[in-house]
Write a protein that holds these residues in place. Structure first.
Motif, mmCIF file in Angstrom:
data_model
loop_
_atom_site.group_PDB
_atom_site.id
_atom_site.type_symbol
_atom_site.label_atom_id
_atom_site.label_comp_id
_atom_site.label_asym_id
_atom_site.label_seq_id
_atom_site.Cartn_x
_atom_site.Cartn_y
_atom_site.Cartn_z
ATOM 1 N N LYS A 89 34.704 26.842 51.103
ATOM 2 C CA LYS A 89 34.566 28.545 51.503
ATOM 3 C C LYS A 89 33.294 28.963 51.486
ATOM 4 O O LYS A 89 32.521 28.644 50.504
ATOM 5 C CB LYS A 89 35.562 29.235 50.753
ATOM 6 C CG LYS A 89 35.693 30.636 51.128
ATOM 7 C CD LYS A 89 36.550 31.541 50.162
ATOM 8 C CE LYS A 89 36.463 33.134 50.348
ATOM 9 N NZ LYS A 89 37.298 33.980 49.730
ATOM 10 N N SER A 96 30.644 31.899 51.241
ATOM 11 C CA SER A 96 30.690 33.229 50.803
ATOM 12 C C SER A 96 29.947 34.161 51.903
ATOM 13 O O SER A 96 28.978 33.904 52.700
ATOM 14 C CB SER A 96 29.837 33.384 49.648
ATOM 15 O OG SER A 96 29.596 34.727 49.064
ATOM 16 N N LYS A 97 30.771 35.335 51.861
ATOM 17 C CA LYS A 97 30.334 36.261 53.129
ATOM 18 C C LYS A 97 28.922 37.126 52.734
ATOM 19 O O LYS A 97 28.337 37.511 53.371
ATOM 20 C CB LYS A 97 31.242 37.133 53.256
ATOM 21 C CG LYS A 97 31.608 38.074 51.698
ATOM 22 C CD LYS A 97 32.657 38.999 52.230
ATOM 23 C CE LYS A 97 32.955 39.936 51.131
ATOM 24 N NZ LYS A 97 34.361 40.721 51.175
ATOM 25 N N VAL A 132 26.059 32.082 44.652
ATOM 26 C CA VAL A 132 26.983 33.243 44.793
ATOM 27 C C VAL A 132 28.196 32.979 43.982
ATOM 28 O O VAL A 132 28.650 31.850 43.745
ATOM 29 C CB VAL A 132 27.487 33.279 46.499
ATOM 30 C CG1 VAL A 132 26.014 33.691 47.240
ATOM 31 C CG2 VAL A 132 27.875 31.857 46.803
ATOM 32 N N GLU A 133 28.913 33.887 43.579
ATOM 33 C CA GLU A 133 30.003 33.927 42.828
ATOM 34 C C GLU A 133 29.799 33.149 41.596
ATOM 35 O O GLU A 133 30.599 32.192 41.167
ATOM 36 C CB GLU A 133 31.323 33.332 43.510
ATOM 37 C CG GLU A 133 31.709 34.128 44.785
ATOM 38 C CD GLU A 133 32.863 33.460 45.608
ATOM 39 O OE1 GLU A 133 33.625 32.768 44.990
ATOM 40 O OE2 GLU A 133 33.179 33.965 46.704
ATOM 41 N N ASP A 140 28.564 38.609 42.067
ATOM 42 C CA ASP A 140 28.465 38.201 43.408
ATOM 43 C C ASP A 140 27.396 37.318 43.681
ATOM 44 O O ASP A 140 27.489 36.341 44.578
ATOM 45 C CB ASP A 140 28.450 39.597 44.349
ATOM 46 C CG ASP A 140 29.730 40.551 44.048
ATOM 47 O OD1 ASP A 140 30.560 40.059 44.043
ATOM 48 O OD2 ASP A 140 29.473 41.656 44.610
ATOM 49 N N LYS A 196 31.572 42.116 55.480
ATOM 50 C CA LYS A 196 31.284 40.483 55.963
ATOM 51 C C LYS A 196 30.789 40.695 57.539
ATOM 52 O O LYS A 196 30.792 41.679 58.118
ATOM 53 C CB LYS A 196 32.671 39.950 55.864
ATOM 54 C CG LYS A 196 33.805 40.327 56.826
ATOM 55 C CD LYS A 196 34.916 39.538 56.421
ATOM 56 C CE LYS A 196 35.956 39.909 57.264
ATOM 57 N NZ LYS A 196 37.299 39.269 57.070
#
Length: 228
Positions: A3, A5-6, A30-31, A83, A198
């Motif tokens: 996935k 990340s937006k 990210v994340e 984030d 997004k």
């Protein structure tokens, strides 16, 4: 397929700004979930921010519960994630705050920020938190699994314990990096990107740049050396 990340476009825009301002290479994750970013205050935090954390928590729980000393060792702390994390030599977190982060409970926490270094305009954030979040059975307001710190406070199926929990955890995300010796957490409200969360346009990203530069949010960062 992994996935994507937006928030990568926003991370890349911040990296570009930093490299231009400081002439030092910047990298990001990210994340990002560091082991020190827990869901409950550490014992050290309760030492450094004892009064404000206890009073804030009490207000968030309608004065029904108290934040006791040593809570981190009494409960399984659990982890949060940022984030975006900008790695050394910058070492700071970026939170992109969407609609669910703006409500009366978050406003309560912001009233306890006096003297704390933050990477956003506190008055602007208070103004954005003038909306009331009502109890419901939805996932943004009601916890799906029990949390000792934020049990169900209301009678009936409609609850707001997740809204209260989120507000408290956002406060921890602002405090914990400072407690670790890192730079202040930067927050970008989704209002800056025309409430888009997004598929950001070039105009959205330019607005992020203007927001960060106009408010001098990236100015005077303490450049250090640490490991991600």
């Amino acid at each position: 397929m992994e996935k994507v990340s937006k928030l990568i476009p926003i991370a890349m825009r911040i990296v570009a700004l930093l490299e231009k301002m400081y002439n030092e290479k910047a990298t990001y994750a990210v994340e990002y979930k560091p082991d020190w970013l827990t869901c409950v205050p550490t014992n050290k935090m309760l030492g450094n921010y004892s009064t404000r954390l206890k009073e804030c928590y009490s207000e968030l729980t309608d004065n029904k519960l108290d934040l006791i000393e040593g809570i981190a060792t009494k409960l399984k702390p659990g982890q949060q994630s940022f984030d975006i994390w900008i790695d050394n030599p910058y070492n700071f977190a970026v939170e992109f705050d969407e609609k669910q982060h703006f409500n009366q409970f978050r406003l309560k926490t912001l009233n306890y920020y006096s003297g704390i270094k933050i990477g956003y305009d506190i008055q602007y954030y208070k103004e954005l938190n003038d909306k009331i979040s009502n109890p419901s059975t939805g996932g943004f307001t009601k916890l799906r699994s029990p949390d000792t710190l934020f049990p169900e406070f209301l009678i009936g199926d409609k609850q707001d314990n997740r809204t209260r929990q989120r507000a408290f955890r956002d406060m921890l995300k602002d405090l914990m990096p400072l407690d670790m010796g890192y730079n202040k957490t930067i927050r970008i409200p989704y209002h800056i990107t025309s409430k888009r969360i997004k598929n950001f346009t070039e105009l959205d990203l330019e607005n992020v740049s203007k927001y960060l530069l106009k408010n001098e949010i990236l100015k005077d960062l303490k450049l250090t050396s640490s490991q991600l």
